[in-house]
Design a protein around this motif. Structure first.
Motif, short mmCIF file in Angstrom:
data_model
loop_
_atom_site.label_atom_id
_atom_site.label_comp_id
_atom_site.label_asym_id
_atom_site.label_seq_id
_atom_site.Cartn_x
_atom_site.Cartn_y
_atom_site.Cartn_z
N GLY A 12 0.78 -1.17 -0.08
CA GLY A 12 -0.04 -0.03 0.09
C GLY A 12 0.73 1.18 0.10
N GLN A 13 1.82 1.40 0.24
CA GLN A 13 2.67 2.63 0.13
C GLN A 13 3.02 3.12 -1.15
OE1 GLN A 13 4.63 -0.17 1.42
NE2 GLN A 13 4.26 0.19 3.47
N ARG A 14 2.67 4.10 -1.32
CA ARG A 14 2.87 4.94 -2.63
C ARG A 14 4.17 5.61 -2.78
NH1 ARG A 14 -2.24 7.48 -5.20
NH2 ARG A 14 -2.78 5.76 -6.54
N GLU A 15 4.91 5.26 -3.94
CA GLU A 15 6.05 6.27 -4.25
C GLU A 15 5.94 7.58 -4.67
OE1 GLU A 15 8.75 3.96 -6.81
OE2 GLU A 15 8.56 2.15 -5.85
N GLU A 16 6.34 8.29 -3.81
CA GLU A 16 6.20 9.93 -4.23
C GLU A 16 6.97 10.08 -5.42
OE1 GLU A 16 4.01 11.61 -2.74
OE2 GLU A 16 3.33 9.96 -1.48
N ILE A 17 6.28 10.95 -6.23
CA ILE A 17 7.00 11.44 -7.44
C ILE A 17 7.46 13.03 -7.11
CG2 ILE A 17 6.57 12.19 -10.03
CD1 ILE A 17 4.34 10.29 -10.13
N PRO A 18 8.83 12.93 -7.22
CA PRO A 18 9.30 14.29 -6.93
C PRO A 18 8.73 15.52 -7.69
CG PRO A 18 10.94 12.78 -7.84
CD PRO A 18 9.84 12.28 -7.69
N VAL A 19 8.42 16.54 -7.27
CA VAL A 19 8.03 17.86 -8.27
C VAL A 19 9.10 18.54 -8.45
CG1 VAL A 19 6.32 19.53 -8.14
CG2 VAL A 19 5.54 17.50 -7.26
N ALA A 20 9.53 19.00 -9.75
CA ALA A 20 10.46 19.79 -10.26
C ALA A 20 9.89 21.16 -9.76
CB ALA A 20 10.38 19.68 -11.74
N ALA A 109 6.10 -0.11 -10.33
CA ALA A 109 6.52 0.00 -8.82
C ALA A 109 5.47 -0.91 -8.11
CB ALA A 109 6.31 1.33 -8.63
N ALA A 110 4.17 -0.77 -8.70
CA ALA A 110 3.32 -1.88 -7.62
C ALA A 110 3.85 -3.30 -8.04
CB ALA A 110 2.08 -1.66 -8.42
N VAL A 111 4.01 -3.83 -8.89
CA VAL A 111 4.74 -5.18 -9.33
C VAL A 111 5.78 -5.56 -8.27
CG1 VAL A 111 5.23 -6.87 -11.01
CG2 VAL A 111 3.55 -5.63 -11.58
N ARG A 112 6.70 -4.35 -8.38
CA ARG A 112 7.95 -4.78 -7.54
C ARG A 112 7.66 -5.13 -6.21
NH1 ARG A 112 10.55 -0.09 -9.42
NH2 ARG A 112 10.46 -0.39 -11.43
#
Length: 194
Positions: A12-20, A109-112
């Motif tokens: 359930g943890q989401r990887e945060e996408i960094p914001v430029a 990322a979810a599959v990993r």
């Protein structure tokens, strides 16, 4: 249904996408007087056009009303121009895909995360009982509900007939040792045939 879900199984943890951070454009020095004169000229020209069109259509309207309406419209447009859109997210360049392009997507990322959770479950009986079995039970209930309109709890006798005794026992006896890969494969086949 069981308390476990796909998010529990797959982390359930989401990887945060960094914001430029977008660099701000260099400020242009504008004269305040020039800005006011441009806007007054724009409103004056628009007023002349609107009044000419209305008079050509033989419609009488107050010039002050037209000026006030166009000035209000210009103020709204200036206010909207001051609102900035949210910054666009910057794509991460970590990792790569099978076609040689850089970057990751959320499905990969979810599959990993799923793979890591399943690897942990292979080594630890408690992790297996806590992650794999509840999700397997939830999937079984969902397939029964979609295909037959029942769940394991609403019609246990019919659900047991449809699932078969081995899968039924695996879903209800969580204290038993970890299932082998071929057992899980046969259970997934049963669920797919439902």
């Amino acid at each position: 249904m069981s308390g476990g879900g796909l998010d529990d199984l797959f982390g359930g943890q989401r990887e945060e996408i960094p914001v430029a951070d977008e660099p701000a454009p260099p400020p242009r020095e504008r004269s305040w007087v020039g800005w006011v004169l441009r806007n007054v000229l724009l409103i004056g020209l628009a007023t002349a056009v609107v009044v000419a069109v209305l008079r050509a259509a033989d419609t009488q309207i107050s010039i002050l009303f037209v000026v006030a309406a166009l000035a209000g419209l210009r103020l709204v447009l200036l206010a909207v121009a001051e609102v900035r859109p949210p910054p666009t997210p910057r794509r991460s360049v970590r990792g790569g895909s099978s076609d040689g392009t850089a970057g990751t997507d959320s499905m990969r990322a979810a599959v990993r995360r799923w793979e890591r959770s399943l690897e942990r479950a292979q080594a630890d009986d408690e992790s297996y009982a806590r992650t794999v079995l509840p999700v397997l039970a939830e999937l079984a209930d969902e397939r029964l509900r979609l295909q037959h309109g029942i769940t394991r709890h609403s019609d246990p006798r019919r659900a047991r007939e449809l699932l078969g005794d081995p899968l039924w026992a695996a879903l209800h006896d969580w204290g038993r040792p970890r299932l082998r890969a071929r057992d899980l494969e046969s259970y997934v086949d049963v669920l797919e045939r439902l």
